[in-house]
Design an enzyme around this catalytic site. Structure first.
Site, PDB file in Angstrom:
ATOM      1  N   CYS A   1       0.817  -1.220   0.000  1.00  0.00           N
ATOM      2  CA  CYS A   1       0.000   0.000   0.000  1.00  0.00           C
ATOM      3  C   CYS A   1       0.846   1.263   0.000  1.00  0.00           C
ATOM      4  O   CYS A   1       0.316   2.366  -0.112  1.00  0.00           O
ATOM      5  CB  CYS A   1      -0.957   0.002   1.191  1.00  0.00           C
ATOM      6  SG  CYS A   1      -2.312  -1.156   0.961  1.00  0.00           S
TER       7      CYS A   1
ATOM      8  N   HIS B   1      -2.738   7.372   3.470  1.00  0.00           N
ATOM      9  CA  HIS B   1      -3.277   6.148   2.860  1.00  0.00           C
ATOM     10  C   HIS B   1      -4.644   5.865   3.485  1.00  0.00           C
ATOM     11  O   HIS B   1      -4.843   6.045   4.693  1.00  0.00           O
ATOM     12  CB  HIS B   1      -2.310   4.983   3.133  1.00  0.00           C
ATOM     13  CG  HIS B   1      -2.831   3.658   2.685  1.00  0.00           C
ATOM     14  ND1 HIS B   1      -3.350   3.462   1.424  1.00  0.00           N
ATOM     15  CD2 HIS B   1      -2.932   2.460   3.341  1.00  0.00           C
ATOM     16  CE1 HIS B   1      -3.740   2.192   1.318  1.00  0.00           C
ATOM     17  NE2 HIS B   1      -3.503   1.567   2.449  1.00  0.00           N
TER      18      HIS B   1
ATOM     19  N   ASN C   1     -10.199   0.842   0.599  1.00  0.00           N
ATOM     20  CA  ASN C   1      -8.738   0.826   0.428  1.00  0.00           C
ATOM     21  C   ASN C   1      -8.420   0.350  -0.989  1.00  0.00           C
ATOM     22  O   ASN C   1      -8.559  -0.835  -1.296  1.00  0.00           O
ATOM     23  CB  ASN C   1      -8.131  -0.118   1.480  1.00  0.00           C
ATOM     24  CG  ASN C   1      -6.621  -0.220   1.372  1.00  0.00           C
ATOM     25  OD1 ASN C   1      -6.027   0.297   0.431  1.00  0.00           O
ATOM     26  ND2 ASN C   1      -6.010  -0.891   2.340  1.00  0.00           N
TER      27      ASN C   1
HETATM   28  O1  UT7 Z   1      -3.673  -1.109   3.617  1.00  0.00           O
HETATM   29  C1  UT7 Z   1      -2.879  -2.105   4.167  1.00  0.00           C
HETATM   30  C2  UT7 Z   1      -2.777  -1.941   5.604  1.00  0.00           C
HETATM   31  N1  UT7 Z   1      -3.923  -2.512   6.274  1.00  0.00           N
HETATM   32  C3  UT7 Z   1      -4.480  -1.863   7.291  1.00  0.00           C
HETATM   33  O2  UT7 Z   1      -4.115  -0.760   7.628  1.00  0.00           O
HETATM   34  C4  UT7 Z   1      -5.547  -2.603   8.092  1.00  0.00           C
HETATM   35  C5  UT7 Z   1      -5.314  -2.420   9.576  1.00  0.00           C
HETATM   36  N2  UT7 Z   1      -6.282  -3.135  10.375  1.00  0.00           N
HETATM   37  C6  UT7 Z   1      -7.578  -2.744  10.492  1.00  0.00           C
HETATM   38  O3  UT7 Z   1      -7.985  -1.772   9.863  1.00  0.00           O
HETATM   39  C7  UT7 Z   1      -8.467  -3.479  11.438  1.00  0.00           C
HETATM   40  O4  UT7 Z   1      -7.695  -4.328  12.253  1.00  0.00           O
HETATM   41  C8  UT7 Z   1      -9.579  -4.321  10.725  1.00  0.00           C
HETATM   42  C9  UT7 Z   1     -10.566  -3.383  10.047  1.00  0.00           C
HETATM   43  C10 UT7 Z   1      -8.954  -5.239   9.708  1.00  0.00           C
HETATM   44  C11 UT7 Z   1     -10.335  -5.144  11.771  1.00  0.00           C
HETATM   45  O5  UT7 Z   1     -10.870  -4.294  12.760  1.00  0.00           O
HETATM   46  P1  UT7 Z   1     -10.635  -4.604  14.303  1.00  0.00           P
HETATM   47  O6  UT7 Z   1     -11.292  -3.538  15.047  1.00  0.00           O
HETATM   48  O7  UT7 Z   1      -9.153  -4.788  14.515  1.00  0.00           O
HETATM   49  O8  UT7 Z   1     -11.429  -5.940  14.492  1.00  0.00           O
HETATM   50  P2  UT7 Z   1     -10.908  -7.362  15.019  1.00  0.00           P
HETATM   51  O9  UT7 Z   1     -10.148  -8.063  13.951  1.00  0.00           O
HETATM   52  O10 UT7 Z   1     -10.233  -7.191  16.352  1.00  0.00           O
HETATM   53  O11 UT7 Z   1     -12.263  -8.106  15.292  1.00  0.00           O
HETATM   54  C12 UT7 Z   1     -13.157  -7.662  16.325  1.00  0.00           C
HETATM   55  C13 UT7 Z   1     -14.414  -8.511  16.240  1.00  0.00           C
HETATM   56  C14 UT7 Z   1     -14.135 -10.023  16.140  1.00  0.00           C
HETATM   57  O12 UT7 Z   1     -15.167 -10.684  16.846  1.00  0.00           O
HETATM   58  P3  UT7 Z   1     -14.896 -11.255  18.317  1.00  0.00           P
HETATM   59  O13 UT7 Z   1     -13.751 -12.207  18.184  1.00  0.00           O
HETATM   60  O14 UT7 Z   1     -14.558 -10.052  19.151  1.00  0.00           O
HETATM   61  O15 UT7 Z   1     -16.181 -11.902  18.661  1.00  0.00           O
HETATM   62  C15 UT7 Z   1     -14.295 -10.298  14.660  1.00  0.00           C
HETATM   63  O16 UT7 Z   1     -14.693 -11.618  14.413  1.00  0.00           O
HETATM   64  O17 UT7 Z   1     -15.139  -8.147  15.060  1.00  0.00           O
HETATM   65  C16 UT7 Z   1     -15.407  -9.340  14.297  1.00  0.00           C
HETATM   66  N3  UT7 Z   1     -15.419  -8.974  12.898  1.00  0.00           N
HETATM   67  C17 UT7 Z   1     -16.524  -8.560  12.250  1.00  0.00           C
HETATM   68  N4  UT7 Z   1     -17.789  -8.417  12.665  1.00  0.00           N
HETATM   69  C18 UT7 Z   1     -18.681  -7.969  11.762  1.00  0.00           C
HETATM   70  C19 UT7 Z   1     -14.360  -8.938  12.025  1.00  0.00           C
HETATM   71  N5  UT7 Z   1     -14.779  -8.518  10.818  1.00  0.00           N
HETATM   72  C20 UT7 Z   1     -16.110  -8.287  10.943  1.00  0.00           C
HETATM   73  C21 UT7 Z   1     -17.092  -7.839  10.033  1.00  0.00           C
HETATM   74  N6  UT7 Z   1     -18.356  -7.682  10.492  1.00  0.00           N
HETATM   75  N7  UT7 Z   1     -16.813  -7.517   8.761  1.00  0.00           N
END
Ligand code: UT7
Length: 341
Positions: A116, A256, A286
């Site tokens: 990215c 970004h 993104n």
């Molecule tokens: O461009 C390249 C660089 N990439 C980035 O900058 C991405 C950086 N990371 C992020 O933006 C975030 O970590 C994500 C958007 C990918 C994920 O967000 P998060 O707040 O870190 O969520 P998480 O992975 O900690 O998940 C929290 C909860 C989980 O459920 P439990 O285990 O707490 O029950 C996930 O299963 O949210 C759940 N979850 C969702 N729920 C509904 C994950 N994706 C989804 C979804 N809808 N789409």
């Protein structure tokens, strides 16, 4: 003659027509508009769905617009660089394909992949060719059809990404406008958190790699998130310090667009007011290498000659960095010309 800098003298963008909404995604995986808006800040993204069309299709559209808008003679273009992670094919370079599609015959071209951060790293690279005085008109394209590698059964990654293309024209400037300085960084130990395992030379495509879904993006969101929110402001602030820039004299932060929470955290860390931070993630998601040029394209009408911009990215690799850019023209005039096309 003054020192030569590489100035952006025109910008254009293209996104495919099809819009994938959060509502639509909610029918494909267990997610909701509320979750996506709160955790990522994306309402919709554009997807290039037509079979057989690759990244070069979008790149060609953006470059054609750019050439028209800037009244550029294709025969005067001496360099074409495409950057991103989704080339049409492993070789030849996508820059060559786009040059052929557009009819650019007097240039040399190659590709750059820095996740990215591709556009940031490529902008710094192309600037060096212009600064040498040997190249006069370079086209840099940041474009990705990242939907190719998105697993639409994985709710943790599929809401994030969208397709798009942006292209800029870079020309020599002797009045101090353009790319002034950069800080670029790579930490390969971060590669385990964000990658596409198969399809390269380590794991070429086999029945097994396909069945195991190894051609899709793998991401551990949290370590990527944490590294992004600390590293982007770190290099941006260092660059500001190096040039005596303050929150007052910075006109725009161009970050970004991976997650609205990351964008806000970076702006806050730098002490910038929200009005100075370019944000369009809500409409595109993104778009990998296209986020920065799509931002500049969307905000072009607000840009003024002499504006101080900090561009910053974070991506797979890990790769990150910041560029200090002095905007070279009145954006409104170019935007009006584009609207006439
Ligand atoms: O461009 C390249 C660089 N990439 C980035 O900058 C991405 C950086 N990371 C992020 O933006 C975030 O970590 C994500 C958007 C990918 C994920 O967000 P998060 O707040 O870190 O969520 P998480 O992975 O900690 O998940 C929290 C909860 C989980 O459920 P439990 O285990 O707490 O029950 C996930 O299963 O949210 C759940 N979850 C969702 N729920 C509904 C994950 N994706 C989804 C979804 N809808 N789409």
């Amino acid at each position: 003659m003054g020192k030569i800098t590489a100035a952006i003298t025109g910008i254009a963008g293209y996104v495919p027509e099809y819009i994938l909404t959060n509502e639509e995604l909610g029918k494909m995986v267990d997610t909701s508009d509320e979750w996506i808006m709160t955790r990522i800040g994306i309402r919709e993204r554009h997807i290039l769905r037509e079979r057989g069309l690759g990244t070069s299709y979008m790149a060609e559209k953006a470059v054609r617009k750019l050439i028209n808008k800037t009244n550029t003679n294709v025969d005067d273009i001496d360099m074409v660089v495409w950057c991103g992670v989704t080339p049409d094919m492993p070789f030849p370079a996508t820059a060559n394909i786009v040059s052929d599609l557009v009819g650019i015959e007097n240039a040399f071209g190659f590709d750059i992949n820095a996740g990215c951060s591709s556009f940031l790293f490529a902008l710094a690279t192309v600037a060096k060719f212009i600064e040498s005085g040997r190249y006069k008109k370079a086209i840099l394209i940041g474009a990705d059809k990242i939907s190719t590698f998105v697993d639409y059964t994985d709710r943790a990654t599929c809401p994030i990404f969208g397709d798009g293309a942006g292209a800029v024209l870079l020309e020599p400037n002797t009045e101090g406008y353009g790319v002034i300085d950069e800080i670029l960084r790579t930490d390969g130990s971060g590669r385990k958190y964000l990658y596409q395992k198969a399809g390269g030379s380590s794991y070429p495509a086999t029945m097994e790699t396909v069945v195991n879904r190894q051609h899709f993006i793998y991401q551990e969101g949290q370590p990527v998130y944490k590294a992004a929110v600390s590293n982007m402001p770190d290099v941006s602030l260092k660059l500001m310090e190096r040039h005596g820039l303050t929150t007052e004299t910075i006109d725009w932060l161009v970050p970004h667009q991976a997650n609205l929470r990351i964008i806000k955290a970076v702006g806050q860390h730098m002490g910038l007011s929200e009005e100075k931070v370019m944000v369009n993630i809500e409409r595109y998601g993104n778009t990998t290498a296209a986020t920065l040029p799509l931002c500049l394209w969307d905000f072009e009408h607000k840009l003024k000659k002499g504006d101080n911009l900090i561009l910053t990215t974070f991506g797979a690799g890990f790769t990150w960095g910041a560029i200090y850019l002095k905007w070279a023209y009145e954006g409104k005039q170019q935007t009006e010309r584009e609207n006439e096309l």
